[in-house]
Design an enzyme around this catalytic site. Structure first.
Site, PDB file in Angstrom:
ATOM      1  N   LYS A   1     -10.285  -0.408  10.542  1.00 22.13           N
ATOM      2  CA  LYS A   1     -10.469  -1.661   9.833  1.00 22.13           C
ATOM      3  C   LYS A   1     -10.878  -3.010  10.557  1.00 22.13           C
ATOM      4  CE  LYS A   1      -7.260   0.178   6.227  1.00 22.13           C
ATOM      5  NZ  LYS A   1      -8.066   0.351   5.002  1.00 22.13           N
TER       6      LYS A   1
ATOM      7  N   HIS B   1       0.715  -1.071  -0.014  1.00 22.39           N
ATOM      8  CA  HIS B   1       0.176  -0.080  -0.084  1.00 22.39           C
ATOM      9  C   HIS B   1       1.015   1.174   0.002  1.00 22.39           C
ATOM     10  CE1 HIS B   1      -2.963   3.017   1.746  1.00 22.39           C
ATOM     11  NE2 HIS B   1      -3.846   2.046   1.487  1.00 22.39           N
TER      12      HIS B   1
ATOM     13  N   CYS C   1      -4.877   2.482  -3.576  1.00 20.48           N
ATOM     14  CA  CYS C   1      -3.658   2.767  -2.840  1.00 20.48           C
ATOM     15  C   CYS C   1      -2.465   1.987  -3.180  1.00 20.48           C
ATOM     16  CB  CYS C   1      -3.921   3.154  -1.814  1.00 20.48           C
ATOM     17  SG  CYS C   1      -5.324   4.418  -1.438  1.00 20.48           S
TER      18      CYS C   1
HETATM   19  N1  PMP Z   1      -1.916  -0.620   4.469  1.00 21.43           N
HETATM   20  C1  PMP Z   1      -2.674  -1.382   4.106  1.00 21.43           C
HETATM   21  C2  PMP Z   1      -2.299  -2.758   3.706  1.00 21.43           C
HETATM   22  C3  PMP Z   1      -4.149  -0.856   3.797  1.00 21.43           C
HETATM   23  O1  PMP Z   1      -5.078  -1.670   3.479  1.00 21.43           O
HETATM   24  C4  PMP Z   1      -4.368   0.333   4.419  1.00 21.43           C
HETATM   25  C5  PMP Z   1      -5.738   0.912   4.188  1.00 21.43           C
HETATM   26  N2  PMP Z   1      -6.383   0.803   2.772  1.00 21.43           N
HETATM   27  C6  PMP Z   1      -3.307   1.183   4.793  1.00 21.43           C
HETATM   28  C7  PMP Z   1      -2.010   0.614   4.884  1.00 21.43           C
HETATM   29  C8  PMP Z   1      -3.471   2.601   5.181  1.00 21.43           C
HETATM   30  O2  PMP Z   1      -4.459   2.576   6.310  1.00 21.43           O
HETATM   31  P1  PMP Z   1      -5.002   3.907   7.032  1.00 21.43           P
HETATM   32  O3  PMP Z   1      -5.702   4.476   5.748  1.00 21.43           O
HETATM   33  O4  PMP Z   1      -5.802   3.570   7.989  1.00 21.43           O
HETATM   34  O5  PMP Z   1      -3.796   4.714   7.480  1.00 21.43           O
END
Ligand code: PMP
Length: 410
Positions: free
Chosen positions: A227, A124, A367
């Site tokens: 999450k 990500h 992302c």
């Molecule tokens: N890492 C992963 C694997 C994710 O799926 C996400 C959220 N889509 C994030 C990091 C970032 O999480 P947050 O937006 O809650 O900081």
């Protein structure tokens, strides 16, 4: 090893609602954020109604109660991942947790030219961009593990990538696009043999399966409350005690100092050193309620439930001509993010047809743009499952994809 999903859904009133046009909501976007049970909302509300105060400072009863609630939440989260209380730092989210580590390592001037930071092509952006920035600031080199055609890490270059020059290995535990679960333990063992630090992104693993930091083998683990049935605005950075103790702060200000003179400051030990300012107290309390909720279900049962839904989705989508799963096609080493493409139909159009039928999925690069580039596709449609989803909802997804194919002639 199971729980009553129909009974559980009563804890999530939002799942009762319909969307424009009257279709019942089928929420398959928990990988982006999960819905919240009444127990979590009640815990936050109760905190504000009865105990609200700034933690760690007041000389009055409410401040003591708020501090107790906040530190109690820390204990609950620590127990959940098999950590010690003072190894759990509350942050805003996974993104902030990962930035905290990357910035603190940079502040410490531990990296320089000739050193190497290793990531993977399935990260990500939250576990890629901070490392790109750190490499830029320090002159270290950024390198990465590529991906196999079936959505797993290509480990053929491991000897070359993880050696004495490697200072940091940052890897996602479970991919938010491909669903792949990575062999963090094996990678960490090798990285540790060369003295490298291992940072695991647990945003998509901690909510979905039992994660014990001792077994995982990483040095840092980041995840988000929102999450895992918890509120937004609270995340976690777990770090090994001796490593956190050795790390300089990221943000500075109130609540994290031992003594301040006009020209210098001594910092508190972890976790306070990394929690500048008044923290997200009610959200931490809500996260603890979410952990209680998940523990009552049992994380093994959560994983087994999701496996059943994922197996059904892989099987039924796999049977549709023109539908291609992007990621592992079997349940070995994979979680419940199911990404796919449909021949001749753009993912945004698939998403729109699903949306009209009440089926909420995510479309785009999620992302993690390097993944879609790796597979030569513009985007994917992604369904993600959680504790409140049912086999009928998987079928609604599959029916929706069929409808999109019929409409667009795909
Ligand atoms: N890492 C992963 C694997 C994710 O799926 C996400 C959220 N889509 C994030 C990091 C970032 O999480 P947050 O937006 O809650 O900081």
């Amino acid at each position: 090893m199971t729980f009553d999903v129909d009974a559980l859904r009563k804890d999530f009133p939002i799942l009762e609602r319909t969307v424009e046009g009257g279709a019942r909501l089928v929420y398959l976007d928990s990988g982006a954020t999960t819905q919240k049970p009444l127990q979590v909302l009640d815990a936050e509300r109760d905190f504000y109604l009865r105990h609200n105060a700034a933690v760690h400072r007041g000389a009055h009863q409410l401040a003591e109660e708020a501090t107790e609630a906040y530190e109690g939440a820390r204990q609950t989260v620590a127990r959940f991942i098999g950590a010690a209380d003072d190894e759990v730092v509350f942050t805003k989210n996974t993104t902030e947790s990962l930035n905290l580590v990357a910035y603190a390592l940079g502040n410490d001037r531990r990296l320089g030219p000739g050193d190497r930071i290793v990531v993977t092509e399935m990260e990500h952006h939250a576990n890629l961009v901070p490392w790109q920035q750190l490499a830029e600031r320090t002159g270290a080199t950024l390198d990465w593990f590529g991906l196999t055609d079936d959505g797993r890490l290509d480990l053929t270059r491991v000897d070359e990538l993880v050696d004495e020059r490697t200072k940091v290995l940052a890897v996602t535990h479970q991919s938010n696009v491909l669903g792949t679960i990575n062999p963090v333990r094996a990678l960490a063992d090798r990285a540790h043999a060369f003295g490298a630090l291992v940072v695991a992104d647990g945003a998509q693993s901690v909510p979905h399966r039992p994660v014990d930091v001792g077994e995982l083998g990483a040095d840092f683990l980041a995840f988000s409350g929102h999450k895992m049935l918890g509120p937004s605005g609270v995340g976690v950075l777990w770090g090994r005690r001796e490593l956190l103790a050795d790390l300089p702060p990221f943000l500075t200000g109130g609540s994290m100092i031992e003594i301040v003179e006009m020209d210098r400051t001594a910092f508190l030990p972890p976790p306070q050193r990394f929690e500048a300012g008044v923290p997200m107290t009610a959200q931490a309390v809500g996260l603890a309620a979410a952990v209680d909720y998940l523990e009552a279900l049992g994380m093994d049962a959560v994983a087994a439930h999701e496996d059943r839904l994922t197996a059904r989705a892989l099987e039924l989508l796999g049977e549709l001509p023109g539908v291609h799963i992007v990621g592992p096609r079997d349940l070995t080493d994979r979680g419940s993010a199911v990404s796919f493409t449909v021949d001749g139909i753009h993912p945004h159009d698939v998403g729109q047809v699903l949306d009209e039928r009440g089926v909420a999925v995510r479309v785009g690069h999620h992302c993690a743009r390097p993944i879609v580039r790796r597979y030569g596709i513009p985007a994917t449609t992604r369904a993600t499952f959680y504790v409140y989803n049912t086999p009928d909802e998987v079928d609604a997804l599959v029916e929706g994809v069929r409808a999109a194919q019929a409409y667009f002639g795909g």
